[in-house]
Design a protein around this motif. Structure first.
Motif, mmCIF file in Angstrom:
data_model
loop_
_atom_site.group_PDB
_atom_site.id
_atom_site.type_symbol
_atom_site.label_atom_id
_atom_site.label_comp_id
_atom_site.label_asym_id
_atom_site.label_seq_id
_atom_site.Cartn_x
_atom_site.Cartn_y
_atom_site.Cartn_z
ATOM 1 N N SER A 1 1.116 5.459 -1.856
ATOM 2 C CA SER A 1 0.790 6.515 -0.902
ATOM 3 C C SER A 1 2.046 7.275 -0.469
ATOM 4 O O SER A 1 2.681 6.920 0.520
ATOM 5 C CB SER A 1 0.093 5.919 0.322
ATOM 6 O OG SER A 1 -0.168 6.930 1.265
ATOM 7 N N ARG B 1 0.825 -1.219 0.000
ATOM 8 C CA ARG B 1 0.000 0.000 0.000
ATOM 9 C C ARG B 1 0.854 1.262 0.000
ATOM 10 O O ARG B 1 0.451 2.277 -0.559
ATOM 11 C CB ARG B 1 -0.928 0.021 1.220
ATOM 12 C CG ARG B 1 -2.045 -0.963 1.134
ATOM 13 C CD ARG B 1 -2.977 -0.825 2.294
ATOM 14 N NE ARG B 1 -4.081 -1.758 2.152
ATOM 15 C CZ ARG B 1 -5.120 -1.767 2.950
ATOM 16 N NH1 ARG B 1 -5.205 -0.914 3.955
ATOM 17 N NH2 ARG B 1 -6.074 -2.639 2.766
ATOM 18 N N THR B 2 2.018 1.183 0.594
ATOM 19 C CA THR B 2 2.893 2.345 0.697
ATOM 20 C C THR B 2 3.346 2.815 -0.679
ATOM 21 O O THR B 2 3.564 4.009 -0.889
ATOM 22 C CB THR B 2 4.126 2.013 1.561
ATOM 23 O OG1 THR B 2 3.689 1.351 2.741
ATOM 24 C CG2 THR B 2 4.886 3.258 1.947
#
Length: 182
Positions: free
Chosen positions: A52, A48-49
């Motif tokens: 983001s 997910r990083t």
């Protein structure tokens, strides 16, 4: 970001981490580590990083805070020898394998790093339940009190009844800022 960041804990920390870890540092480091663990908890080991920039920035700041508290300590001694479970990384090859494990009809299980300082060995292991594994061996050299150089020596992708040897390629280093049994 040019550098790879990893946060690893021994694989015995299966449940959400408890923050009564034994550490060589006092209360301030526990708070910094608790913040870091909280930030990475929902990041699916870093998948997910990647999407983001804000989360990445916050996590890198938290890593820097933990690293600052461990500055000057020796982290490449015997305490580094252990089996470590990957909690979070920016290392693109590992994230690619974790994300695309479905090609083998599974999801990535534990991602482990087995370090033996005395034997000068580092093994990366990505499990694919129920029967698969990607295994990479490497030799290590302690370069400084917080830096380990490594060179890959062999790699294999293994299933229940098959095995594909892969050419090892690559070398690099990693810096260990704090060794803690989460």
């Amino acid at each position: 970001m040019a550098a790879t960041a990893r946060f690893l804990c021994p694989p015995t920390a299966r449940a959400p981490p408890k923050f009564n870890c034994s550490s060589t540092l006092a209360t301030q480091p526990e708070s910094a580590k608790k913040r870091l663990l909280s930030l990475i908890a929902s990041q699916e080991r870093g998948l997910r990083t990647q999407r983001s920039p804000g989360a990445l920035s916050s996590i890198v700041e938290a890593i820097d805070a933990v690293a600052a508290l461990g500055r000057g300590t020796v982290t490449t001694g015997a305490s580094l020898s252990a089996t470590w479970r990957l909690l979070w990384t920016t290392e693109k090859e590992q994230l690619y394998i974790i994300e695309n494990a479905r090609w083998f009809g599974t999801a990535a299980g534990d991602v482990l790093q087995v370090i033996d300082v005395e034997q000068k060995a580092l093994n990366n292991v990505i499990n694919f339940p129920p029967d698969g594994v990607f295994f990479v061996r490497s030799n290590i050299e302690i370069a400084s009190s917080q830096r380990v150089n490594f060179r890959f020596t062999s790699a294999v992708l293994r299933g229940k009844s098959w095995e594909i040897p892969l050419p090892p390629f690559g070398q690099g280093c990693h810096f260990t800022r704090e060794v803690d049994r989460c």
